[in-house]
Design a protein around this motif. Sequence first.
Motif, PDB file in Angstrom:
ATOM      1  N   SER A  54      46.892 -23.518  57.569  1.00  0.00           N
ATOM      2  CA  SER A  54      47.639 -22.779  56.565  1.00  0.00           C
ATOM      3  C   SER A  54      48.759 -23.649  55.979  1.00  0.00           C
ATOM      4  O   SER A  54      48.972 -23.674  54.765  1.00  0.00           O
ATOM      5  N   ALA A  55      49.442 -24.381  56.851  1.00  0.00           N
ATOM      6  CA  ALA A  55      50.502 -25.281  56.383  1.00  0.00           C
ATOM      7  C   ALA A  55      49.928 -26.392  55.513  1.00  0.00           C
ATOM      8  O   ALA A  55      50.505 -26.764  54.489  1.00  0.00           O
ATOM      9  N   SER A  57      47.191 -26.259  53.711  1.00  0.00           N
ATOM     10  CA  SER A  57      46.803 -25.676  52.420  1.00  0.00           C
ATOM     11  C   SER A  57      48.012 -25.481  51.515  1.00  0.00           C
ATOM     12  O   SER A  57      47.963 -25.774  50.319  1.00  0.00           O
ATOM     13  N   GLN A  58      49.114 -25.000  52.099  1.00  0.00           N
ATOM     14  CA  GLN A  58      50.332 -24.805  51.323  1.00  0.00           C
ATOM     15  C   GLN A  58      50.865 -26.132  50.805  1.00  0.00           C
ATOM     16  O   GLN A  58      51.282 -26.246  49.646  1.00  0.00           O
ATOM     17  N   LEU A  59      50.821 -27.179  51.656  1.00  0.00           N
ATOM     18  CA  LEU A  59      51.276 -28.499  51.240  1.00  0.00           C
ATOM     19  C   LEU A  59      50.406 -29.052  50.114  1.00  0.00           C
ATOM     20  O   LEU A  59      50.909 -29.680  49.171  1.00  0.00           O
ATOM     21  N   SER A  60      49.097 -28.808  50.200  1.00  0.00           N
ATOM     22  CA  SER A  60      48.197 -29.280  49.142  1.00  0.00           C
ATOM     23  C   SER A  60      48.510 -28.607  47.814  1.00  0.00           C
ATOM     24  O   SER A  60      48.525 -29.256  46.756  1.00  0.00           O
ATOM     25  N   GLU A  61      48.746 -27.295  47.846  1.00  0.00           N
ATOM     26  CA  GLU A  61      49.085 -26.569  46.625  1.00  0.00           C
ATOM     27  C   GLU A  61      50.406 -27.073  46.036  1.00  0.00           C
ATOM     28  O   GLU A  61      50.522 -27.286  44.818  1.00  0.00           O
ATOM     29  N   GLU A  62      51.407 -27.268  46.898  1.00  0.00           N
ATOM     30  CA  GLU A  62      52.697 -27.768  46.421  1.00  0.00           C
ATOM     31  C   GLU A  62      52.550 -29.172  45.848  1.00  0.00           C
ATOM     32  O   GLU A  62      53.175 -29.511  44.829  1.00  0.00           O
TER      33      GLU A  62
END
Length: 264
Positions: A54-55, A57-62
């Motif tokens: 989850s972290a 994925s969030q880093l990839s989006e950011e």
Amino acid sequence: MVLILGALVLMAVDNRNAAALAPVRTIATMMVYPLLYSVDFPQRAYQRSSGFFSAQSQLSEENLVLKQEVQVYSAQQQDLNVVQAENQRLRAMLNAAPRDGYTFSMAEVLQVAQDPVRGLVTLNKGSRDGVKESQVVLDGNNIYGQVVTVTPFDSTVMQLIDREHSIPVQNQRTGERGLADGYGRGMPMEIKNLAALSTVKEGDVFISSGLGGLFPAGFQVAKVFRVEFKQGNMTILAMPLVDYEAVREVLLVWKKAGGEVDAR
């Protein structure tokens, strides 16, 4: 399984005689702990891995958002660089051009005629910008040409080198007057109609004389690089002081009348 059941029995008995069974309880707990840990391990591993992904994925989006912002800022910076470069060129041209009695506006060369002996270019300004036929066009302190046709959105300029163009000139050193005729792109201009006893020499600069009322006086036109005498005739060749193959922006000139700028 047997160990687990035994531990449960001990815990039940422990409520009745806690003090006596304390050592046994400790040993049972130590024996059961690895089994309890192994049973709970998959659940804890799942929680940790799901949190990790989850972290990520969030880093990839950011990271994607940041990359998009960098591209936007890069494009904006490029536009700013272009505007700054244009402003620098305009300031340089205006500093070179005499200001008294005139006002200026920059125009961009959009198209160059393919005919090698013609000097015709299209500018990105027309009648809606106040451009008029026969209007003078400069490159700094050098005369570039004159407007010959105008539409609402663009205009055509005949350069001094055009084979059909002629401009009244004056020797900056001696004051002698003559005409500078064009012979086409990449060709020198010829200075004609000078007096028979002319003292013109290589290196002399000819400027606009102002005769005829079209071109204002005092703007540079060409520099003499060859003076030939053949059978009593003198031929004077001069190179235009405008680099027509390199210039991409020019100055449109409006003459002030009575202290006011002509309507544009």
